[in-house]
Design a protein around this motif. Structure first.
Motif, PDB file in Angstrom:
ATOM      1  N   LEU A  21      39.787  29.718 -70.370  1.00 20.08           N
ATOM      2  CA  LEU A  21      39.040  30.384 -69.311  1.00 20.08           C
ATOM      3  C   LEU A  21      37.576  29.983 -69.461  1.00 20.08           C
ATOM      4  O   LEU A  21      37.041  29.963 -70.570  1.00 20.08           O
ATOM      5  CB  LEU A  21      39.202  31.899 -69.432  1.00 20.08           C
ATOM      6  N   ASN A  22      36.933  29.650 -68.350  1.00 19.69           N
ATOM      7  CA  ASN A  22      35.578  29.103 -68.401  1.00 19.69           C
ATOM      8  C   ASN A  22      34.696  29.753 -67.350  1.00 19.69           C
ATOM      9  O   ASN A  22      35.180  30.265 -66.330  1.00 19.69           O
ATOM     10  CB  ASN A  22      35.603  27.594 -68.156  1.00 19.69           C
ATOM     11  N   LEU A  23      33.398  29.676 -67.609  1.00 24.63           N
ATOM     12  CA  LEU A  23      32.398  30.062 -66.614  1.00 24.63           C
ATOM     13  C   LEU A  23      31.659  28.811 -66.155  1.00 24.63           C
ATOM     14  O   LEU A  23      31.134  28.049 -66.987  1.00 24.63           O
ATOM     15  CB  LEU A  23      31.405  31.063 -67.205  1.00 24.63           C
ATOM     16  N   ALA A  24      31.647  28.597 -64.850  1.00 25.31           N
ATOM     17  CA  ALA A  24      30.810  27.560 -64.252  1.00 25.31           C
ATOM     18  C   ALA A  24      29.497  28.230 -63.875  1.00 25.31           C
ATOM     19  O   ALA A  24      29.471  29.193 -63.100  1.00 25.31           O
ATOM     20  CB  ALA A  24      31.490  26.976 -63.019  1.00 25.31           C
ATOM     21  N   VAL A  25      28.383  27.751 -64.448  1.00 30.76           N
ATOM     22  CA  VAL A  25      27.097  28.421 -64.301  1.00 30.76           C
ATOM     23  C   VAL A  25      26.128  27.513 -63.542  1.00 30.76           C
ATOM     24  O   VAL A  25      25.937  26.344 -63.904  1.00 30.76           O
ATOM     25  CB  VAL A  25      26.498  28.770 -65.686  1.00 30.76           C
ATOM     26  N   LEU A  26      25.534  28.072 -62.478  1.00 24.34           N
ATOM     27  CA  LEU A  26      24.495  27.358 -61.736  1.00 24.34           C
ATOM     28  C   LEU A  26      23.131  27.874 -62.211  1.00 24.34           C
ATOM     29  O   LEU A  26      22.871  29.079 -62.193  1.00 24.34           O
ATOM     30  CB  LEU A  26      24.646  27.597 -60.233  1.00 24.34           C
ATOM     31  N   LEU A  27      22.302  26.937 -62.649  1.00 22.35           N
ATOM     32  CA  LEU A  27      20.990  27.272 -63.206  1.00 22.35           C
ATOM     33  C   LEU A  27      19.885  26.621 -62.385  1.00 22.35           C
ATOM     34  O   LEU A  27      20.109  25.612 -61.699  1.00 22.35           O
ATOM     35  CB  LEU A  27      20.905  26.779 -64.652  1.00 22.35           C
ATOM     36  N   GLN A  28      18.681  27.193 -62.513  1.00 28.97           N
ATOM     37  CA  GLN A  28      17.513  26.591 -61.850  1.00 28.97           C
ATOM     38  C   GLN A  28      16.362  26.543 -62.842  1.00 28.97           C
ATOM     39  O   GLN A  28      16.094  27.526 -63.559  1.00 28.97           O
ATOM     40  CB  GLN A  28      17.102  27.395 -60.624  1.00 28.97           C
ATOM     41  N   ASN A  29      15.711  25.414 -62.874  1.00 29.93           N
ATOM     42  CA  ASN A  29      14.509  25.276 -63.689  1.00 29.93           C
ATOM     43  C   ASN A  29      13.344  25.897 -62.916  1.00 29.93           C
ATOM     44  O   ASN A  29      12.996  25.416 -61.827  1.00 29.93           O
ATOM     45  CB  ASN A  29      14.226  23.810 -63.968  1.00 29.93           C
ATOM     46  N   PRO A  30      12.741  26.986 -63.431  1.00 30.62           N
ATOM     47  CA  PRO A  30      11.691  27.670 -62.664  1.00 30.62           C
ATOM     48  C   PRO A  30      10.442  26.822 -62.460  1.00 30.62           C
ATOM     49  O   PRO A  30       9.666  27.073 -61.516  1.00 30.62           O
ATOM     50  CB  PRO A  30      11.377  28.897 -63.522  1.00 30.62           C
ATOM     51  N   LYS A  31      10.231  25.805 -63.281  1.00 29.43           N
ATOM     52  CA  LYS A  31       9.048  24.969 -63.139  1.00 29.43           C
ATOM     53  C   LYS A  31       9.233  23.892 -62.090  1.00 29.43           C
ATOM     54  O   LYS A  31       8.346  23.634 -61.260  1.00 29.43           O
ATOM     55  CB  LYS A  31       8.685  24.335 -64.475  1.00 29.43           C
ATOM     56  N   THR A  32      10.412  23.263 -62.113  1.00 25.93           N
ATOM     57  CA  THR A  32      10.640  22.143 -61.196  1.00 25.93           C
ATOM     58  C   THR A  32      11.437  22.536 -59.966  1.00 25.93           C
ATOM     59  O   THR A  32      11.458  21.816 -58.964  1.00 25.93           O
ATOM     60  CB  THR A  32      11.380  21.008 -61.917  1.00 25.93           C
TER      61      THR A  32
END
Length: 777
Positions: free
Chosen positions: A232-243
């Motif tokens: 079982l896995n989590l697909a995680v969407l991230l954002q770089n707050p600087k770029t």
């Protein structure tokens, strides 16, 4: 089955020995033909064809040179006479799901059936679907016996699997889960918890979860990670707050931790309350600790199923054990065959997963969370007797029960006095099979113990007893089937442990799995050597014996002892000309022997007096697939012989077709125990021929495994089987009936709405009555 005419007179035991009786009967035996000889033929080609199906053989170099072929067309039987086996398996799992839907089944047992359904389907995809896809990819797939092209079959499997998986999720979300909540057992999501509830989970995450997590980023420097099967896995969407750039990462939910985490227990209320939260929710709520400095935008759960079937070319493996260990490491990297995702997944994330995993749209299953409901086993194991089946404790068989003295009974003496037939789990495994082997290991007069091991438990007392026997100087032979699917790692471990203790460990015959359930004990007695035998229908596994229904025969009959000696010699050495008297042994004589018995039943039926009852055949198996056996049953039905088939899982036989199978009934029984025994009954004109053993009616059992069936000769045991089969096929019994259209229909309520008899509950009552009766003697 009509056994009302089976009286003691009908089953009168003559003064002749079992061996002499066999010499006079017409049932198949070694002298009737080469098919009952050893497992290896004399020539390098196929040596026999049975009803259009070739029997596999090996050449002079020992190579396995053949596999089963499709049945040859016949002029007298219709082409559409078989049901599709792969779809039949899915129908079996649908019957499991129907038990989870039944409000009459205790609530925690319904929860357990949901977990069983999920676990069953995982194995189906890993083995059956994966194997079919592999054959299609290599160009080896052919039209099935039921007439489906391989790609058409894949499409049908996908459609039915989608329907069943959505129904499974719906039963959990809208039926079982709310019912559990009414009983104080809730499965909550993180957002449903308040701060007080969350506080201990923060500590749990920091102490137990965070140290074992490995977040894996995907970018030009980090390729898409390998996703292990069933994880079982989590697909995680991230954002770089600087770029402002977006990134993707994968977090694996640790399989070493409980699937559902117990949040709290409230024991002060009238109802003991328990709350569980999915482990992935705990991880998702702490993703900021895994990616400090990044913004967590979204997360979605997903799960991959891979091809986890094994392929080992034994003839090219100098050491089978080493070859299998290497193949087990490769199993983790099998190609994906199913992708489960939560139904709210972002389309961009789904596209990337499908592209990277090379999964087609047909192989994607959108489901409501939580995914992987195998974890419901944790919930089902809650100690709530009011929500479970009534407690059941296996009883010691009356013939093995101790007398009024506290001293344990001598099982070898008991078996020496009379044949003993046990039925697990109604009869205790530990006080019968296990005690038999343990006492043999400790008996100074026992010279040798020979044993087959297909599946056994992780802390097996059987293994310990064999080691004790070897260390005591006895000759101990263990035929370990290290290729038992999904138990390969355990069996390799036990094989090495046995070898280190001085046990002679062999792996059977090249090209064949050893699936027979056999134990032979050789003891020095005043009159000479006596062979004590156990032949069963189930594995030597104390844990599964508590929930698997199986038979086992204990006997000192000289012919059975001689047969087992020859069979063990064949498995451990070279004995291609071995002949058997009371055994039918696959791959040489199980199929042909049973078909001979069917033909004899037809002849007796056609030659009988008109006032005599018709011929009758009853078969109880896990699966009925083999076309040659099925065709023989069709011919019996056409001749007017009654045929009853009691099948737990797959059935390719189509009953109730006019002119073909109108005299055939097929039914299935599912319940708290897993029906696992194999029983073959032939009325034989009032002289019933009854066999039990390890073989199902499948190609793999009859062609690619060493299987053994033993004939039952004790009249009281035959009557016991008559009672069992009468009960199973009574109209008052709860069951599923298979129709000519291939559909299973459940019958569990009478016309007045009352529950029909449960076979397993009735057997519990019967065995208790027999035990009480034996005590009064």
């Amino acid at each position: 089955m009509s056994t009302g005419s089976l009286t003691t007179t009908d089953l009168d035991d003559t003064s002749t020995s079992a061996g002499a009786e066999l010499e006079d009967r017409d049932a198949p035996r070694a002298e009737d033909g080469a098919m009952s000889e050893g497992l290896e033929p004399e020539v390098s080609s196929f040596t026999s064809t049975v009803q259009g199906r070739r029997v596999p053989a090996r050449g002079p170099n020992g190579r396995f040179v053949g596999t089963a072929t499709q049945p040859e067309p016949t002029d007298d039987l219709p082409a559409d006479r078989y049901l599709e086996r792969e779809l039949s398996w899915l129908q079996f799992n649908e019957r499991v799901l129907q038990l989870a839907m039944d409000p009459a089944v205790p609530l925690l047992e319904r929860t357990r059936f949901l977990a069983i359904f999920a676990n069953n389907l995982d194995e189906y995809f890993m083995v059956r679907v994966a194997g079919l896809k592999r054959r299609i990819a290599t160009g080896l797939a052919v039209r099935t016996a039921a007439g489906l092209e391989p790609r058409e079959l894949i499409e049908r499997i996908a459609r039915l699997a989608h329907e069943l998986m959505h129904q499974h999720a719906s039963v959990f979300q809208h039926d079982v889960r709310p019912s559990l909540e009414e009983e104080g057992i809730t499965i909550v999501r993180w957002d449903d918890l308040d701060d007080d509830d969350r506080e201990p989970l923060h500590f749990f995450f920091a102490d137990r979860v965070f140290p074992v997590l490995t977040p894996l980023a995907v970018d030009p420097a980090h390729p898409f990670p390998y996703i292990s099967g069933l994880s079982l896995n989590l697909a995680v969407l991230l954002q770089n707050p600087k770029t402002g750039s977006e990134h993707f990462a994968r977090v694996k939910v640790p399989p070493s931790l409980p699937r559902f985490i117990l949040v709290e227990e409230d024991i002060d209320s009238e109802i003991e309350r328990k709350r569980f939260v999915p482990l992935e929710d705990v991880i998702a709520s702490h993703l900021d600790q895994l990616f400090p400095g990044m913004l967590v935008q979204e997360h979605f759960s997903f799960r991959v199923t891979r091809n986890e079937d094994l392929e080992v070319e034994e003839d090219d493996a100098e050491n089978l054990l080493t070859a299998l260990e290497k193949e087990l490491t490769r199993r983790r990297f099998g190609p994906p065959i199913r992708l489960e995702v939560e139904d709210e997944i972002d389309p961009k994330v789904l596209d990337m997963l499908a592209r990277e995993l090379q999964i087609s749209d047909r192989e994607i299953y959108r489901l409501p969370t939580p995914l992987d409901l195998r974890g419901l086993f944790t919930v089902a194991d809650i100690d709530r007797s009011d929500l479970e089946f009534a407690k059941f404790f296996p009883r010691t068989h009356p013939d093995f029960a101790p007398t009024e003295s506290a001293k344990a009974i001598d099982l070898l003496t008991a078996v020496r006095n009379k044949d003993v037939l046990v039925q697990h789990p109604y009869h205790s495994f530990s006080t019968s099979v296990q005690a038999f082997i343990e006492q043999a290991a400790g008996d100074p007069k026992v010279l040798a113990i020979k044993q087959t091991l297909y599946r056994t438990s992780g802390d097996s007392p059987i293994i310990d007893a064999l080691i004790d026997a070897a260390e005591a100087g006895k000759q101990v032979l263990a035929v370990v089937e290290i290729k038992a699917r999904f138990d390969e790692v355990n069996n390799i471990s036990w094989a090495r442990k046995l070898e280190e203790a001085g046990v002679h460990v062999v792996y059977g015959v090249v090209g064949l799995k050893t699936h027979a359930k056999l134990c032979l004990v050789v003891r020095q007695e005043a009159e000479g050597l006596v062979r004590y035998c156990h032949i069963g229908t189930g594995n030597y596994n104390p844990k599964t014996a508590r929930v698997y229904e199986d038979f086992g025969l204990f006997t000192t009959d000289p012919q059975v002892g001689e047969d087992l000696s020859r069979l063990f010699n064949l498995l451990s050495g070279f004995a291609p000309r071995s002949r058997f008297k009371r055994l039918l042994v696959a791959p040489r004589s199980v199929r042909s022997g049973l078909i001979d018995l069917v033909e004899q039943e037809i002849e007796i039926h056609e030659d009988r007096d008109e006032s005599a009852p018709p011929g009758h055949i009853v078969i109880k198996v896990n699966s009925m697939v083999d076309e040659a056996v099925i065709d023989s049953l069709y011919r019996a039905s056409i001749a007017g012989v009654k045929v009853d088939v009691w099948v737990r899982g797959i059935c390719a036989l189509r009953p109730g077709v006019e002119g073909l199978s109108e005299n055939i009934r097929v039914r299935s029984v599912l319940g708290r125990f897993l029906e696992h025994s194999r029983v073959f009954w032939f009325d034989h004109g009032g002289d019933p021929q009854v066999y039990i053993g390890s073989a199902d009616m499948m190609h793999r059992n009859l062609d690619r495994r060493v299987e053994a069936l033993v004939r039952i000769t004790e009249p009281s045991h035959i009557l016991e089987f008559a009672d069992l089969l009468d009960l199973a096929f009574a109209d008052t019994t709860s069951r599923w009936d298979l129709g000519s259209d291939g559909r299973w229909v459940r019958h569990h309520l009478s016309e007045s709405g009352e529950p029909l008899d449960d076979v397993q509950e009735k057997l519990i009552e019967r065995h208790d009555k027999r035990r009480r009766k034996a005590r009064r003697r």
